[in-house]
Scaffold this active site. Structure first.
Site, PDB file in Angstrom:
ATOM      1  N   GLU A   1      38.054  -5.184  20.399  1.00  0.00           N
ATOM      2  CA  GLU A   1      38.602  -3.836  20.606  1.00  0.00           C
ATOM      3  C   GLU A   1      38.350  -2.940  19.400  1.00  0.00           C
ATOM      4  OE1 GLU A   1      42.408  -5.687  21.691  1.00  0.00           O
ATOM      5  OE2 GLU A   1      42.469  -4.231  23.319  1.00  0.00           O
TER       6      GLU A   1
ATOM      7  N   ALA B   1      44.038  -9.982  17.121  1.00  0.00           N
ATOM      8  CA  ALA B   1      45.330  -9.838  16.450  1.00  0.00           C
ATOM      9  C   ALA B   1      45.807 -11.224  16.033  1.00  0.00           C
ATOM     10  CB  ALA B   1      46.322  -9.187  17.400  1.00  0.00           C
TER      11      ALA B   1
ATOM     12  N   GLY C   1      41.472  -8.292  19.710  1.00  0.00           N
ATOM     13  CA  GLY C   1      41.515  -7.088  18.881  1.00  0.00           C
ATOM     14  C   GLY C   1      40.252  -6.901  18.057  1.00  0.00           C
TER      15      GLY C   1
ATOM     16  N   GLU D   1      42.562 -12.594  25.687  1.00  0.00           N
ATOM     17  CA  GLU D   1      44.026 -12.497  25.696  1.00  0.00           C
ATOM     18  C   GLU D   1      44.650 -13.192  26.896  1.00  0.00           C
ATOM     19  OE1 GLU D   1      41.989  -9.996  24.904  1.00  0.00           O
ATOM     20  OE2 GLU D   1      42.812  -8.815  23.255  1.00  0.00           O
TER      21      GLU D   1
HETATM   22  N1  CAA Z   1      45.292 -15.421  15.119  1.00  0.00           N
HETATM   23  C1  CAA Z   1      45.724 -16.299  14.191  1.00  0.00           C
HETATM   24  N2  CAA Z   1      44.980 -17.306  13.709  1.00  0.00           N
HETATM   25  C2  CAA Z   1      43.739 -17.436  14.201  1.00  0.00           C
HETATM   26  C3  CAA Z   1      43.229 -16.584  15.184  1.00  0.00           C
HETATM   27  C4  CAA Z   1      44.057 -15.523  15.643  1.00  0.00           C
HETATM   28  N3  CAA Z   1      43.645 -14.619  16.534  1.00  0.00           N
HETATM   29  N4  CAA Z   1      41.969 -16.989  15.496  1.00  0.00           N
HETATM   30  C5  CAA Z   1      41.710 -18.054  14.725  1.00  0.00           C
HETATM   31  N5  CAA Z   1      42.777 -18.337  13.946  1.00  0.00           N
HETATM   32  C6  CAA Z   1      42.920 -19.419  12.978  1.00  0.00           C
HETATM   33  C7  CAA Z   1      43.113 -20.768  13.658  1.00  0.00           C
HETATM   34  O1  CAA Z   1      44.460 -20.943  14.044  1.00  0.00           O
HETATM   35  C8  CAA Z   1      42.666 -21.702  12.578  1.00  0.00           C
HETATM   36  O2  CAA Z   1      43.697 -21.823  11.643  1.00  0.00           O
HETATM   37  P1  CAA Z   1      44.124 -23.305  11.096  1.00  0.00           P
HETATM   38  O3  CAA Z   1      42.912 -23.791  10.356  1.00  0.00           O
HETATM   39  O4  CAA Z   1      45.285 -23.006  10.204  1.00  0.00           O
HETATM   40  O5  CAA Z   1      44.431 -24.130  12.280  1.00  0.00           O
HETATM   41  C9  CAA Z   1      41.534 -20.950  11.902  1.00  0.00           C
HETATM   42  O6  CAA Z   1      41.712 -19.561  12.251  1.00  0.00           O
HETATM   43  C10 CAA Z   1      40.156 -21.367  12.378  1.00  0.00           C
HETATM   44  O7  CAA Z   1      40.135 -21.240  13.799  1.00  0.00           O
HETATM   45  P2  CAA Z   1      39.632 -22.411  14.770  1.00  0.00           P
HETATM   46  O8  CAA Z   1      39.923 -23.758  14.169  1.00  0.00           O
HETATM   47  O9  CAA Z   1      40.186 -22.159  16.126  1.00  0.00           O
HETATM   48  O10 CAA Z   1      38.053 -22.172  14.722  1.00  0.00           O
HETATM   49  P3  CAA Z   1      36.987 -22.470  15.868  1.00  0.00           P
HETATM   50  O11 CAA Z   1      35.653 -22.246  15.237  1.00  0.00           O
HETATM   51  O12 CAA Z   1      37.239 -23.770  16.513  1.00  0.00           O
HETATM   52  O13 CAA Z   1      37.240 -21.326  16.999  1.00  0.00           O
HETATM   53  C11 CAA Z   1      37.681 -19.088  17.764  1.00  0.00           C
HETATM   54  C12 CAA Z   1      37.040 -19.959  16.674  1.00  0.00           C
HETATM   55  C13 CAA Z   1      36.896 -19.253  19.085  1.00  0.00           C
HETATM   56  C14 CAA Z   1      37.572 -17.643  17.289  1.00  0.00           C
HETATM   57  C15 CAA Z   1      39.154 -19.494  17.989  1.00  0.00           C
HETATM   58  O14 CAA Z   1      39.796 -19.522  16.723  1.00  0.00           O
HETATM   59  C16 CAA Z   1      39.931 -18.604  18.891  1.00  0.00           C
HETATM   60  O15 CAA Z   1      39.803 -18.691  20.098  1.00  0.00           O
HETATM   61  N6  CAA Z   1      40.786 -17.700  18.338  1.00  0.00           N
HETATM   62  C17 CAA Z   1      41.707 -16.896  19.083  1.00  0.00           C
HETATM   63  C18 CAA Z   1      41.010 -15.745  19.817  1.00  0.00           C
HETATM   64  C19 CAA Z   1      42.018 -14.927  20.621  1.00  0.00           C
HETATM   65  O16 CAA Z   1      42.674 -15.425  21.508  1.00  0.00           O
HETATM   66  N7  CAA Z   1      42.130 -13.623  20.293  1.00  0.00           N
HETATM   67  C20 CAA Z   1      43.020 -12.726  20.935  1.00  0.00           C
HETATM   68  C21 CAA Z   1      44.208 -12.462  20.051  1.00  0.00           C
HETATM   69  S1  CAA Z   1      45.438 -11.452  20.822  1.00  0.00           S
HETATM   70  C22 CAA Z   1      44.920  -9.856  20.605  1.00  0.00           C
HETATM   71  O17 CAA Z   1      43.902  -9.583  19.976  1.00  0.00           O
HETATM   72  C23 CAA Z   1      45.787  -8.817  21.231  1.00  0.00           C
HETATM   73  C24 CAA Z   1      45.316  -7.411  21.139  1.00  0.00           C
HETATM   74  O18 CAA Z   1      44.704  -6.907  22.067  1.00  0.00           O
HETATM   75  C25 CAA Z   1      45.580  -6.585  19.999  1.00  0.00           C
END
Ligand code: CAA
Length: 257
Positions: A111, A65, A108, A131
């Site tokens: 999921e 998400a 998500g 998460e």
């Molecule tokens: N939401 C919003 N933006 C996101 C995102 C997310 N889930 N995941 C990545 N992005 C964005 C980053 O903020 C970044 O944006 P900027 O360039 O503007 O800074 C861009 O995508 C590229 O990401 P990274 O620089 O972090 O890329 P990376 O290769 O270093 O890492 C990654 C990749 C491991 C996927 C890392 O981005 C990450 O850990 N993302 C978050 C994963 C996460 O925590 N997901 C759970 C979300 S909550 C959820 O899903 C709740 C539910 O159950 C419904």
């Protein structure tokens, strides 16, 4: 239909939805989520489509998400918007949906892949529920689907310890149906979907419904659900054709009737 955050394509009888927010690792914001389900529902209603694929890009299926969209949200706003209820639209899709996963399938994203009927993973696919690292828990079914699929211990580890599964582990533990090279992973998923799309449509639909019933109920009720789906198939032209073709030692020609 014009979309901003997904791309759609039709190959033969396979409808493909490509998540298209590469700048945000295909994070599901409200717009992307709405477009994704709209596109799936349109394919679901289209008689020319026999199966669907949801995919991302090589680096990310979806990173969950959109954290930026919900960072400041209050519980009231989350409930009012039905933030996670929206994801339940996948449960209304009658045709088979395959997730073609390469790279990250997190939160998500994982999921959503679990909500699909089958998963084709590229060798680079990584599945996880991070998460907990941002102070929440999965809200789109991760705790329930992982526990049912992988058992309690591994589900606990993924949800509490942020354990990520590689593609090979996903295959080993039964989360992925097959693992294929990164190059051509979508083509491999399409070939898989084409096999399904070439089958008798109502039988496929009843098969999906029956297997899903197993996750909802007791064995006794599940067996009843299976029978409710089994008998009506004898009213279809495809059942008559399928059995006739077997007896006549030829390939069945499905009419979807
Ligand atoms: N939401 C919003 N933006 C996101 C995102 C997310 N889930 N995941 C990545 N992005 C964005 C980053 O903020 C970044 O944006 P900027 O360039 O503007 O800074 C861009 O995508 C590229 O990401 P990274 O620089 O972090 O890329 P990376 O290769 O270093 O890492 C990654 C990749 C491991 C996927 C890392 O981005 C990450 O850990 N993302 C978050 C994963 C996460 O925590 N997901 C759970 C979300 S909550 C959820 O899903 C709740 C539910 O159950 C419904």
């Amino acid at each position: 239909m014009t979309y901003t955050s997904i791309l759609t394509e039709v190959r033969g009888r396979v409808g493909i939805v490509k998540l298209n927010r590469p700048q945000a690792m295909n994070a599901f914001n409200t717009i992307l989520l709405g477009e994704l389900f709209d596109a799936l529902e349109i394919f679901d209603a289209d008689e020319n489509i026999g199966a669907m694929i949801v995919t991302g890009n090589e680096k990310a299926f979806a990173a969950g998400a959109d954290i930026k969209e919900m960072a400041d949200a209050t519980p009231f706003e989350m409930i009012k918007q039905g933030r996670v209820e929206k994801w339940d639209r996948i449960r209304g899709i009658k045709k088979v949906v395959i997730a073609a996963v390469s790279g990250w399938a997190l939160g998500g994203g994982c999921e959503f892949a679990l909500s699909c009927d089958m998963i084709v993973a590229s060798e680079s696919a990584k599945f996880g529920q991070p998460e907990i690292t941002i102070g929440i828990i999965p809200g789109a079914g991760g705790t329930q689907r992982l526990a049912r699929l992988l058992g309690k211990q591994l589900a606990m580890e993924m949800v509490i310890n942020n354990r990520t599964l590689t593609a090979a582990e996903a295959l080993q533990f039964g989360l992925a149906n097959r693992v294929v090279p990164v190059e051509g992973y979508l083509d491999a998923a399409v070939a898989f979907a084409e096999e399904i799309a070439a089958r008798a449509p109502m039988a496929v639909r009843m098969a999906k419904d029956s297997v899903n019933a197993a996750f909802e109920t007791t064995l006794t009720e599940g067996l009843k659900a299976e029978k409710r789906n089994f008998y009506p198939l004898f009213s279809t032209e495809d059942q008559k054709e399928g059995m006739k073709a077997f007896i006549e030692k030829r390939k069945a020609e499905w009419k979807g009737q």
